[in-house]
Design an enzyme around this catalytic site. Structure first.
Site, PDB file in Angstrom:
ATOM      1  N   ASP A 178      -9.413   7.405  -3.922  1.00 59.51           N
ATOM      2  CA  ASP A 178      -7.908   8.016  -3.610  1.00 59.51           C
ATOM      3  C   ASP A 178      -7.280   7.596  -2.558  1.00 59.51           C
ATOM      4  O   ASP A 178      -8.000   7.540  -1.188  1.00 59.51           O
ATOM      5  CB  ASP A 178      -8.206   9.667  -3.825  1.00 59.51           C
ATOM      6  CG  ASP A 178      -6.769  10.223  -3.431  1.00 59.51           C
ATOM      7  OD1 ASP A 178      -6.121  10.185  -4.459  1.00 59.51           O
ATOM      8  OD2 ASP A 178      -6.748  11.229  -2.762  1.00 59.51           O
TER       9      ASP A 178
ATOM     10  N   GLU B 246      -6.570   3.249  -5.270  1.00 60.51           N
ATOM     11  CA  GLU B 246      -5.044   3.813  -5.262  1.00 60.51           C
ATOM     12  C   GLU B 246      -4.287   3.765  -4.137  1.00 60.51           C
ATOM     13  O   GLU B 246      -4.466   4.166  -2.927  1.00 60.51           O
ATOM     14  CB  GLU B 246      -4.967   5.485  -5.649  1.00 60.51           C
ATOM     15  CG  GLU B 246      -3.615   5.796  -5.903  1.00 60.51           C
ATOM     16  CD  GLU B 246      -3.372   7.322  -5.277  1.00 60.51           C
ATOM     17  OE1 GLU B 246      -2.174   8.078  -5.539  1.00 60.51           O
ATOM     18  OE2 GLU B 246      -4.365   7.673  -4.262  1.00 60.51           O
TER      19      GLU B 246
END
Length: 787
Positions: A412, A465
């Site tokens: 993330d 990401e």
């Protein structure tokens, strides 16, 4: 050392430090010590004890007046040569406790482990840090270890000592900053934490960063866990995964938040095991190859969706115990569904019970807020330059891959790690040593993370990401890249949704939003994500983003998904998007499954299932996702009609798929596109098919190419382009084609060999066809790559 005088204030300094709970090595005082060749002294610090004795020898211990320190001095042979003796003590209420003296056990942590940890190169630090069930010299108990170099005293506290930090102080191992203690006679299932005294004398109670299980929120104590006895049954899956040719294989990911995917009739969470069965059935039905879980690492706040983790080595207790989660992964693997886990090394919460200022100092985070705080999220940033912090994160990543057989991690917020000035104004960040804005320590960490993960677990996937133009995110580290397997294509997602949200009458002004992405589509190994982030915080649901009336909204969504599944890149859809969830995602409620009672939503679900099967079974749609050799524009310039067309090609070049998309509600008859070869082009997918809720405008099963040069190609096919729809035509050079004439006199190709799937009920002969690809009936396995 003599026992000392009766006045506590005049005790020798080492004894006084134990009594005042500030000794860094209580083994210097407590336990058994030789006075001379024949005499020993035994000391035990027993808060709340009224009296105590050494069991085996029947020796009564004497309390040092005014303290909870109990002692005995006498002949060594009176202990009957026992290295580890039991102490029985009685409290003021008459309760009795009998335990082995923990201060008779020597150091257990190996110097080599500590050395590697200090250098940031211990890939499995979780195996010696935390709490581990051990049998030492025939005595069972738990070995505790924690890194807290700034602490002056660390104790294990729990139910077994009434949460009293004076009872079980730990010893520090030299300059490593690691504290350890073996506490005998503890059983699995008990609760514990650490109590730390910092340099200023302040006391902090912290959860174990390496704990394998915690209480369910709002409680947060760590749980003593025995080694797992779970018997895995996914050996075949893991063996295939090791040789998984994922770059040339179909990869369609279903992103899931376990707390809101499905719940029971009373709105309560389901257990990992029940979720596994339901998810496996659903993914097989829908054709997804993998699921990706929003973070299930333990976290205190439901509203954080798991992105503010406090337990980096523990699956959340919301859905069951650690072995329940093992069963979850195992069940999905047995059904040929991979499991990816959202993992968050970019930041951590400020909760005072967790990592924040763990030992009273900025230990896991940077001390300077210009480096150590994310203002946007109200969280802290890991100090990636500190070896032990880097080791903590590396060990966490490998823990999930090794202990839970996870198939990969989606990392993330990578952009926030890479840039020192991420979401900061001038003066709010500190440049690196070269004056730049790159976080060099984070870059080194990510490269090491990806290198070690791929080495230790072949076939595992590391997905970033990352929302910027940082170069070579998904290129090997030996070529200067970050080493990720893939990267989310945030640019494609933003541009495509921006285009689709516009009224069709204005789309021709923004045609470049659809074509620009091909300028960089092969610079990385991209995943095309329609994730949870796109259906929250006022962004509206996928369906509600589409303009127009209800018919146009559903048609546009079918068109969008058809575009996505034929575009270069692997696929990801968030829960609810696959059947056109009407409202934004609510983390605190189950998805609106009742919508599937409505034909329009059932149509979206059906087309996603059929697109998954089409994507999986046509090599041209998945074999060459990351190289321009698998893609070729037919026409990217028809902005006036808002039409796009392109070819997808298999690795060997033998399979050709022509895709055409009409982004307006105007049907276009005899729209001609150039194709490379003469022959029959079967309509394998038409998003306007009646089966999906469309108007059933189509090509009667397929079209025979005509020797008319068009768009620079020697052949062309005249197509019917339905309104707000995508059409996928598969070139079949060996297909036997017969023709007959309909009542209007038009030549109508008749498909003799291939046929629509059993689920595709719309007649391919009459008009719009559904997915004409045989269904293999199962999720794609890692070995399903077609060469």
């Amino acid at each position: 050392m003599p026992i000392g005088p009766s006045s506590p204030s005049s005790l020798p300094e080492p004894l006084l430090r134990v009594i005042e709970a500030r000794h860094h090595d209580p083994f210097e005082v407590l336990g058994r010590h030789a006075v001379d060749a024949d005499t020993v002294v035994v000391r035990a610090y027993l808060p709340q004890a009224e009296r105590a004795r050494i069991n085996e020898a029947g020796i009564d211990l004497t309390r040092v007046p005014g303290t909870d320190l109990f002692t005995w001095e006498g002949p060594a042979d009176q202990l009957q040569g026992r290295q580890h003796y039991q102490v029985t003590w009685y409290d003021r209420q008459g309760r009795v406790e009998t335990r082995h003296d923990p201060y008779t056990f020597g150091p257990l942590l190996g110097d080599f482990d500590l050395h590697l940890f200090g250098e940031g190169r211990h890939w499995h630090a979780y195996r010696f840090l935390g709490a581990h069930h051990r049998t030492i010299d025939g005595v069972e108990g738990f070995q505790f270890a924690v890194w807290a170099p700034g602490a002056k005293r660390v104790s294990v506290i729990g139910e077994f000592n009434n949460w009293d930090g004076r009872a079980h102080p730990m010893r520090v191992r030299g300059g490593s900053g690691v504290w350890e203690l073996f506490i005998p006679d503890l059983a699995p299932g008990g609760l514990y934490k650490f109590e730390l005294r910092d340099g200023g004398g302040n006391v902090h109670v912290k959860i174990d960063p390496y704990a394998n299980a915690y209480q369910e929120r709002p409680e947060n104590a760590c749980i003593l866990t025995a080694p797992s006895t779970y018997r895995w049954g996914d050996e075949q899956w893991l063996a295939r995964r090791a040789g998984y040719n994922w770059q040339h294989s179909p990869l369609s990911v279903y992103e899931v938040h376990l707390g809101s995917w499905q719940r029971d009739e009373d709105g309560n969470f389901l257990n990992y095991r029940e979720l596994a069965t339901r998810l496996a059935d659903y993914c097989v039905e829908m054709g997804f190859t993998h699921i990706e879980l929003l973070p299930i690492t333990e976290h205190p706040l439901d509203a954080s969706w798991g992105y503010q983790a406090t337990g980096y080595f523990a699956p959340t207790a919301r859905f069951g115990a650690p072995d329940d989660f093992r069963s979850f992964v195992d069940t999905l693997h047995k059904r040929n569904i991979g499991v990816l886990l959202d993992w968050v090394p970019a930041h951590f919460p400020r909760d005072t019970t967790a990592l924040a200022r763990f030992d009273g100092s900025a230990l896991y985070e940077h001390a300077d807020p210009r480096q150590g705080e994310h203002k946007d999220w109200g969280t802290l940033i890991f100090n990636f330059g500190r070896h032990e912090v880097k080791n903590f994160l590396l060990s966490s990543a490998l823990y999930w891959l090794a202990e839970y057989h996870i198939d990969g991690l989606r990392v993330d917020a990578v952009a926030s790690m890479l840039y020192l000035d991420y979401s900061r104004e001038d003066g709010e960040w500190i440049p690196n040593k070269y004056g730049g804005n790159e976080n060099l320590d984070a870059v080194d960490f990510l490269r090491q993370l990806n290198t070690v993960s791929h080495e230790q677990h072949p076939g595992s996937l590391m997905v970033a990401e990352e929302s910027t133009a940082w170069p070579q995110v998904s290129r090997p580290t030996y070529l200067g890249g970050l080493g990720f397997s893939m990267k989310w294509n945030m640019g494609w997602m933003h541009d495509t949704l921006a285009y689709m949200e516009k009224d069709p009458i204005y789309r021709h002004y923004h045609h470049d939003l659809l074509t620009f992405g091909l300028l960089y589509a092969f610079t990385e190994n991209f995943v095309l994500p329609f994730s949870h982030d796109e259906v929250v915080h006022g962004k509206r649901s996928m369906l509600d983003k589409m303009p127009g009336d209800a018919w146009q909204k559903f048609a546009s969504l079918r068109l969008l998904y058809t575009f996505m599944f034929t575009y270069p890149g692997k696929k990801l859809l968030f829960q609810g998007c696959e059947f056109a969830q009407g409202q934004e995602w609510d983390f605190d409620a189950a998805v609106d499954w009742y919508l599937l009672d409505r034909p329009q939503h059932q149509g979206i679900k059906q087309i996603v299932a059929d697109l998954n099967r089409l994507y999986r079974n046509l090599p041209a749609l998945h074999e060459v996702d990351f190289d321009s050799a698998g893609f070729e524009w037919i026409d990217c310039h028809d902005s006036s009609q808002s039409v796009l067309s392109y070819l997808r090609k298999s690795k060997n070049g033998k399979q050709i798929v022509a895709c055409a998309f009409n982004f307006t509600p105007v049907p276009r008859e005899n729209y001609r596109i150039g194709v490379p070869f003469p022959g029959y082009y079967r309509e394998a997918m038409n998003s306007d098919a009646e089966l999906y809720g469309g108007s059933n405008v189509g090509n009667r099963g397929g079209v025979v190419a005509e020797p008319i040069s068009w768009m620079g190609r020697p052949n062309s096919i005249p197509m019917a382009l339905p309104p707000l729809a995508g059409v996928v035509m598969v070139y079949e050079p060996d297909e036997s084609v017969d023709t007959d004439t309909d009542t209007a006199g038009a030549v109508k190709p008749k498909l003799l060999v291939a046929s629509p799937t059993p689920t595709a009920a719309a007649s391919a002969e009459d008009s719009g066809s559904a997915a004409g690809v045989a269904d293999d009936g199962a999720g794609a396995t890692p070995a399903a790559a077609a060469d």
